[in-house]
Structures are given as structure tokens and as C-alpha cells.
Design a protein around this motif. Structure first.
Motif, PDB file in Angstrom:
ATOM      1  N   GLN A 214      -0.188  -5.325  -6.606  1.00 19.87           N
ATOM      2  CA  GLN A 214       0.716  -6.293  -7.238  1.00 19.87           C
ATOM      3  C   GLN A 214       0.141  -6.848  -8.536  1.00 19.87           C
ATOM      4  OE1 GLN A 214       1.967  -9.240  -4.332  1.00 19.87           O
ATOM      5  NE2 GLN A 214       2.470  -7.672  -2.826  1.00 19.87           N
TER       6      GLN A 214
ATOM      7  N   LEU B  60       6.143 -19.431  -5.775  1.00 15.31           N
ATOM      8  CA  LEU B  60       7.318 -18.978  -5.014  1.00 15.31           C
ATOM      9  C   LEU B  60       8.061 -20.147  -4.348  1.00 15.31           C
ATOM     10  CD1 LEU B  60       5.847 -15.714  -3.379  1.00 15.31           C
ATOM     11  CD2 LEU B  60       7.514 -15.862  -5.242  1.00 15.31           C
TER      12      LEU B  60
ATOM     13  N   HIS C 266       0.403 -11.721   6.947  1.00 15.43           N
ATOM     14  CA  HIS C 266       0.991 -12.965   6.441  1.00 15.43           C
ATOM     15  C   HIS C 266       1.626 -13.700   7.619  1.00 15.43           C
ATOM     16  CE1 HIS C 266       1.234 -10.210   2.910  1.00 15.43           C
ATOM     17  NE2 HIS C 266       0.940 -11.299   2.228  1.00 15.43           N
TER      18      HIS C 266
ATOM     19  N   TRP D 145      11.972 -12.078  -3.740  1.00 12.72           N
ATOM     20  CA  TRP D 145      10.853 -11.610  -4.579  1.00 12.72           C
ATOM     21  C   TRP D 145      10.328 -10.279  -4.058  1.00 12.72           C
ATOM     22  CZ3 TRP D 145       5.593 -11.223  -3.119  1.00 12.72           C
ATOM     23  CH2 TRP D 145       4.687 -11.037  -4.168  1.00 12.72           C
ATOM     24  N   LEU D 146      10.222 -10.165  -2.730  1.00 11.65           N
ATOM     25  CA  LEU D 146       9.740  -8.905  -2.152  1.00 11.65           C
ATOM     26  C   LEU D 146      10.674  -7.760  -2.513  1.00 11.65           C
ATOM     27  CD1 LEU D 146       8.575  -9.967   1.451  1.00 11.65           C
ATOM     28  CD2 LEU D 146       7.126  -9.127  -0.411  1.00 11.65           C
TER      29      LEU D 146
ATOM     30  N   ARG E 116       2.043  -5.656   7.480  1.00 10.68           N
ATOM     31  CA  ARG E 116       2.449  -6.484   6.319  1.00 10.68           C
ATOM     32  C   ARG E 116       2.811  -7.903   6.751  1.00 10.68           C
ATOM     33  NH1 ARG E 116       4.246  -4.556   1.168  1.00 10.68           N
ATOM     34  NH2 ARG E 116       4.019  -6.491   0.061  1.00 10.68           N
ATOM     35  N   PHE E 117       3.799  -8.021   7.614  1.00 11.90           N
ATOM     36  CA  PHE E 117       4.138  -9.270   8.309  1.00 11.90           C
ATOM     37  C   PHE E 117       5.100  -8.899   9.426  1.00 11.90           C
ATOM     38  CE2 PHE E 117       7.878 -11.224   5.548  1.00 11.90           C
ATOM     39  CZ  PHE E 117       8.391  -9.973   5.282  1.00 11.90           C
TER      40      PHE E 117
ATOM     41  N   LEU F 263      10.426 -16.153  -1.432  1.00 12.79           N
ATOM     42  CA  LEU F 263       9.657 -14.988  -0.979  1.00 12.79           C
ATOM     43  C   LEU F 263      10.489 -13.726  -0.742  1.00 12.79           C
ATOM     44  CD1 LEU F 263       7.069 -13.642   0.229  1.00 12.79           C
ATOM     45  CD2 LEU F 263       7.777 -14.595   2.435  1.00 12.79           C
TER      46      LEU F 263
ATOM     47  N   HIS G 242      -3.371  -8.750  -3.383  1.00 13.10           N
ATOM     48  CA  HIS G 242      -2.714  -7.439  -3.270  1.00 13.10           C
ATOM     49  C   HIS G 242      -3.046  -6.663  -4.537  1.00 13.10           C
ATOM     50  CE1 HIS G 242       0.303  -8.755  -0.081  1.00 13.10           C
ATOM     51  NE2 HIS G 242      -0.139  -9.930  -0.517  1.00 13.10           N
TER      52      HIS G 242
ATOM     53  N   THR H 167       8.471  -6.597  -5.641  1.00 13.10           N
ATOM     54  CA  THR H 167       7.237  -6.156  -5.000  1.00 13.10           C
ATOM     55  C   THR H 167       7.356  -4.748  -4.456  1.00 13.10           C
ATOM     56  OG1 THR H 167       6.959  -8.457  -4.456  1.00 13.10           O
ATOM     57  CG2 THR H 167       5.505  -6.921  -3.336  1.00 13.10           C
TER      58      THR H 167
ATOM     59  N   GLU I  97       4.907 -18.517   5.900  1.00 12.61           N
ATOM     60  CA  GLU I  97       4.773 -18.781   4.458  1.00 12.61           C
ATOM     61  C   GLU I  97       5.995 -19.517   3.918  1.00 12.61           C
ATOM     62  OE1 GLU I  97       4.354 -15.099   2.324  1.00 12.61           O
ATOM     63  OE2 GLU I  97       4.301 -16.051   0.339  1.00 12.61           O
TER      64      GLU I  97
ATOM     65  N   SER J 183       0.239 -19.103  -5.318  1.00 10.76           N
ATOM     66  CA  SER J 183       1.387 -18.341  -4.824  1.00 10.76           C
ATOM     67  C   SER J 183       2.415 -19.277  -4.194  1.00 10.76           C
ATOM     68  CB  SER J 183       0.895 -17.313  -3.808  1.00 10.76           C
ATOM     69  OG  SER J 183       1.965 -16.702  -3.141  1.00 10.76           O
TER      70      SER J 183
ATOM     71  N   ASP K  27      -3.747 -14.504  -3.741  1.00  5.13           N
ATOM     72  CA  ASP K  27      -2.470 -13.856  -3.391  1.00  5.13           C
ATOM     73  C   ASP K  27      -1.748 -13.283  -4.609  1.00  5.13           C
ATOM     74  OD1 ASP K  27      -0.507 -12.856  -1.661  1.00  5.13           O
ATOM     75  OD2 ASP K  27       0.697 -14.680  -1.817  1.00  5.13           O
TER      76      ASP K  27
ATOM     77  N   HIS L 247      -1.393 -17.843   4.188  1.00  2.00           N
ATOM     78  CA  HIS L 247      -0.427 -18.953   4.089  1.00  2.00           C
ATOM     79  C   HIS L 247      -0.526 -19.988   5.215  1.00  2.00           C
ATOM     80  CE1 HIS L 247       0.798 -16.712   0.705  1.00  2.00           C
ATOM     81  NE2 HIS L 247       1.209 -15.690   1.439  1.00  2.00           N
TER      82      HIS L 247
HETATM   83  N1  GUN Z   1       4.956 -11.414   3.050  1.00  2.00           N
HETATM   84  C1  GUN Z   1       5.114 -10.087   3.261  1.00  2.00           C
HETATM   85  N2  GUN Z   1       4.683  -9.380   2.203  1.00  2.00           N
HETATM   86  C2  GUN Z   1       4.229 -10.270   1.317  1.00  2.00           C
HETATM   87  C3  GUN Z   1       3.644 -10.136   0.018  1.00  2.00           C
HETATM   88  O1  GUN Z   1       3.463  -9.057  -0.524  1.00  2.00           O
HETATM   89  N3  GUN Z   1       3.293 -11.308  -0.594  1.00  2.00           N
HETATM   90  C4  GUN Z   1       3.482 -12.517  -0.032  1.00  2.00           C
HETATM   91  N4  GUN Z   1       3.113 -13.624  -0.691  1.00  2.00           N
HETATM   92  N5  GUN Z   1       4.038 -12.666   1.178  1.00  2.00           N
HETATM   93  C5  GUN Z   1       4.409 -11.556   1.834  1.00  2.00           C
END
Ligand code: GUN
Ligand code: FE
Length: 427
Positions: free
Chosen positions: A69, A287, A219, A83-84, A191-192, A80, A66, A88, A222, A283, A309, A258
Motif C-alpha cells: 500500500q 479514515l 485487523h 477505501w478497501l 486479512r480480517f 474503511l 502494508h 486498496t 477498526e 490511519s 498502517d 486497531h
Molecule cells: N482491514 C482489512 N484490510 C485492511 C487494510 O488493508 N487496511 C486497514 N486499515 N484495515 C483493513
């Protein structure tokens, strides 16, 4: 000199010669590689550059990173999802400012190149200007680089959340502007699943079908809390991965970061569709996400390659990523432990990653026809490395020493398209 043959076996020449030239399409490609004394007579007019005591190897390929990031590296959190939200999204919101995006894009590309990474598949942010900034910076440097606007129209704070219809219009506009221009490629980037509405995922799948040569990046599977959230959001889906399948987002050139919490059906689905896993071990360790099952990935023949990552990942260095992959492979409490060989690790960060992108024979290797992006490695880069390398009995031991002890200091020069673009010392 290091490269891989057609059967993916590592080749080396201790006194080697790499011949590159600019093709009629303006791309610098490899003409020949091999032992100096066998290649040299075919090119009597050459004036070779000598790098005595150094090793030429393919530029590394980072399958998932990213760029926004860059400033998030080393931000600890309770997994995760916290952290987002804590770091993030806060950092990514700054990319509404095109000046900020340009500044970070240039810094990011400098970092990639000084670490020997010559091709990356990278997320931008949800702001179209973040994509433009990176494409412009990469184009100026003649890099092969793939990126795309992040799609996230729900469960995301103000400042990074986009709007469904406009997000798809922006994606198509950017894709038409940049995909296939010079060495640039566009990746459709949901994104996910938790951050995308069904309408947005459907739209992304429609664009992926309409433009089959584009990439897809996202993603999947993960973190356990994330997997549980997806189960609640998509109760009808067989698994997290099948959500993407249901929207037409699994195909060749689709790269999913992941892929930890998979079952055999998921792995078979990856294999059958040609989608690839971007394994991100630094990563996953940072995490506390989990451990990628390399043995299961190998036996299912699911495509996979290595990725930093960053900023969940802790380093731009392919050496750090390969070492973390080895450590994750060895982990034998949650899955069978496996000792990945240094040749396998190296392949997964070069030619194997290129294969995952559908770019085998173009990047990540130095066979004739490949694009001339390579690194010049210095086995004397640090006193400890020099000492350890001097005691290596064979190529495997030498590669392992680099993987365990190496970092950007080992990358004496990075060469992109025949030009030295990063150097520790005078070329
Ligand atoms: N899942 C959704 N967004 C992200 C991200 O920015 N990083 C990671 N590692 N997982 C995510
Ligand atoms: Fe990621």
C-alpha cells in the motif's frame, strides 16, 4: 544516546559510547552502552565513529504496515470499507506481477530505513510472489523483518481473492522456506474476519498451533461498519475479537491492528492470551475510524505498541505516528483523555513494540545483547527544530520537540547490523 533499562525507563548519556560486534552466529549485537568515559577504558583497541551533536537511539519498530500500500497513501474515502474496494484491492491486485512486487519492495525498504524504522511487521498481498519479493529484498539488506501472504478467500474481488485450500498450502510452503532464515520471520496473515471463510480461519489457526514461533497478524474492531458486518457474518460470536479466539488465532506473537471497538472482556482476552494491539493513529484519523483507548489498554495490561498502517496511515515517519498517538490519547469525548509522556510514546514505537512482537531484548533497544540496529538523530535538522531543541530544559522537552516537529530529516543516519544503510549527510 538513548536506550531503555530493564524496567523500561528511558536512559540517556549526553556523551555516550555504543560498542557493537559481530557474534559467532553472524549477527551484530551490542556489547556495551553508557557514558563514554566509563565504557571507553574497557575497549582500548576501538576506533570509535564520532557523531558530535547527534543522538544515537534504538531503531524504530513498526508493528503494522502494508508494503503493497506504499502507493495507496493519501487516498481519501468514506471510511474503511469503501477505501478497501476503491483503492486498496485495486493496487494490491498489481502484485500478481513479481516485477512490480520487487520494485515496490525495494522502494518500501528504502522508505522504512530513511525514516529510521529498522524492523517492521508488514502485510504482503494474497499473491505468494509478493512475499518472496519482500523477503528477498530484506534478506539482501540483512534486516529483521516479518511478513506473510494475505489470506482472503471471500468478499474480495477477482485479482486479490485466493482459494481456501491453496492459500493454506501456499502459507505453509512460504513459512517453511522463510521463517527463521537469517533475521526473517513469517506471519500467518488472515486479512480480517470478513474476508476469510471459516475454513480458512480454521486452517490459519491450525498452522499457528503447528508453528508456534511464527507470528499472526490481522485487523480487528477498526470501524463501526466493519464491526456490524462481523456481527452479521458471525452471529454466534461474543465479539469481533472472539471470532479470532474461536479459531485459535490469539496467542503470543499475534498482533491485531486497531483494537478500537473493544470492551473490557476483549481487553482481558488480549491480556490473557498475550496477543498485542498495533495502534495505528494516523490511519484511524485519516479514515475516521475512531480513537484507541490508551487508558483502558494500560489498565488492562494489554500489550500494545505503535504502527503506521501505511497506506491507511499517512506517514512512514515514527515521529508523525507518535504525535498522532499523543493527539488520539488526548481525545476525551469518546473515552477518557490521557496525556502520554514522550518517554511512553518513544517506548511504544521501539522497545514496547518489540515486546509486543516477543522480540524484547533483540530489537527496539540498545542494551547489551540487542541486535545493533540504531538511528543517529540530528537535533539541528531544521531551523525550527534547532531553535526549539535549544530551549528544551530537560530530556522530556527535547523528546517532545522531536515528536512534534520531527520527520525523516531528523534521521541523519540509520545503521543496520553495524552498517550505515541510509544517510541524509555523509556518515
Ligand atoms: N482491514 C482489512 N484490510 C485492511 C487494510 O488493508 N487496511 C486497514 N486499515 N484495515 C483493513
Ligand atoms: Fe492495516
Amino acid at each position: 544516546m538513548l536506550w531503555f533499562n530493564q524496567e523500561h525507563r528511558l536512559q540517556h548519556a549526553s556523551d555516550g559510547l555504543l560498542v557493537t560486534a559481530c557474534d559467532s552466529d553472524g549477527v551484530h549485537r551490542v556489547l556495551a552502552i553508557g557514558d563514554y568515559h566509563s565504557v571507553r577504558p574497557h575497549y582500548p583497541d576501538l576506533t570509535p565513529t564520532h557523531w558530535p551533536g547527534h543522538w544515537i537511539a534504538p531503531g524504530f519498530v513498526d508493528l503494522h504496515i502494508h508494503y503493497p500500500q506504499t502507493d495507496v497513501i493519501g487516498s481519501p474515502a468514506e471510511g474503511l470499507l469503501p477505501w478497501l474496494t476503491q483503492y486498496t484491492f485495486v493496487h494490491e491486485a498489481k502484485f500478481a506481477d513479481a516485477h512490480h512486487a520487487h520494485e515496490v519492495a525495494e522502494f518500501f525498504l528504502d522508505e522504512l530505513l530513511s525514516h529510521g524504522v529498522t524492523t517492521a511487521l508488514t502485510f504482503a498481498t494474497s499473491h505468494p510472489a509478493s512475499v518472496t519479493a519482500l523477503f528477498e529484498a530484506a534478506q539482501k539488506r540483512r534486516l529483521r523483518l516479518i511478513t506473510g501472504k494475505v489470506l482472503q478467500d471471500r468478499h474480495s474481488p477477482d485479482g486479490v481473492r485466493d482459494e481456501t485450500e491453496q492459500s493454506l498450502i501456499d502459507t505453509e510452503t512460504l513459512l517453511q522456506r522463510w521463517h527463521g532464515v537469517d533475521r526473517l520471520g513469517y506471519a500467518i496473515t488472515p486479512r480480517f474476519a470478513p474476508s476469510c471463510s471459516e475454513a480458512q480461519l480454521r486452517g490459519a489457526g491450525e498452522l499457528a498451533a503447528k508453528y508456534p514461533s511464527t507470528w499472526i497478524q490481522s485487523h480487528v474492531a477498526e470501524n463501526l461498519d466493519e464491526v456490524q458486518w462481523v456481527r452479521e457474518l458471525f452471529p454466534q460470536a461474543r465479539s469481533y475479537l472472539s471470532v479470532y479466539d474461536n479459531f485459535g488465532l490469539l496467542r503470543q506473537r499475534a498482533v491485531y491492528a486497531h483494537c478500537i471497538y473493544f470492551d473490557e472482556t476483549d481487553r482481558t482476552l488480549m491480556q490473557r492470551t498475550g496477543a498485542a494491539a498495533a495502534v495505528s493513529p494516523t490511519s484511524n484519523l485519516f479514515l475516521g475510524s475512531g480513537f484507541f483507548d490508551f487508558a483502558a489498554a494500560q489498565s488492562s495490561h494489554m500489550r500494545h505498541g505503535l504502527a503506521s498502517d501505511v497506506g491507511g496511515g499517512t506517514s512512514f515517519s515514527p515521529f508523525h505516528t507518535m504525535l498522532a498517538a499523543y493527539t488520539v490519547g488526548r481525545e476525551g469525548q469518546t473515552k477518557p483523555g490521557l496525556s502520554l509522556s514522550p518517554e511512553q510514546l518513544w517506548w511504544q514505537h521501539t522497545s514496547g513494540a518489540a515486546q509486543a512482537l516477543g522480540l524484547e531484548g533483540q530489537v527496539g533497544n540498545l542494551l547489551p545483547g540487542c541486535e545493533a540496529d540504531f538511528v543517529v538523530l540530528d537535533p539541528q535538522a531544521t531551523p525550527l527544530l534547532a531553535r526549539r531543541c535549544a530551549q528544551a530544559h530537560n530530556l522530556s522537552e527535547l523528546l517532545f520537540a522531536w515528536i512534534v516537529l520531527g520527520d525523516d530529516r531528523v534521521i541523519a543516519h540509520t545503521v543496520v547490523q553495524g552498517q550505515v544503510v541510509a544517510s541524509k549527510t555523509q556518515p
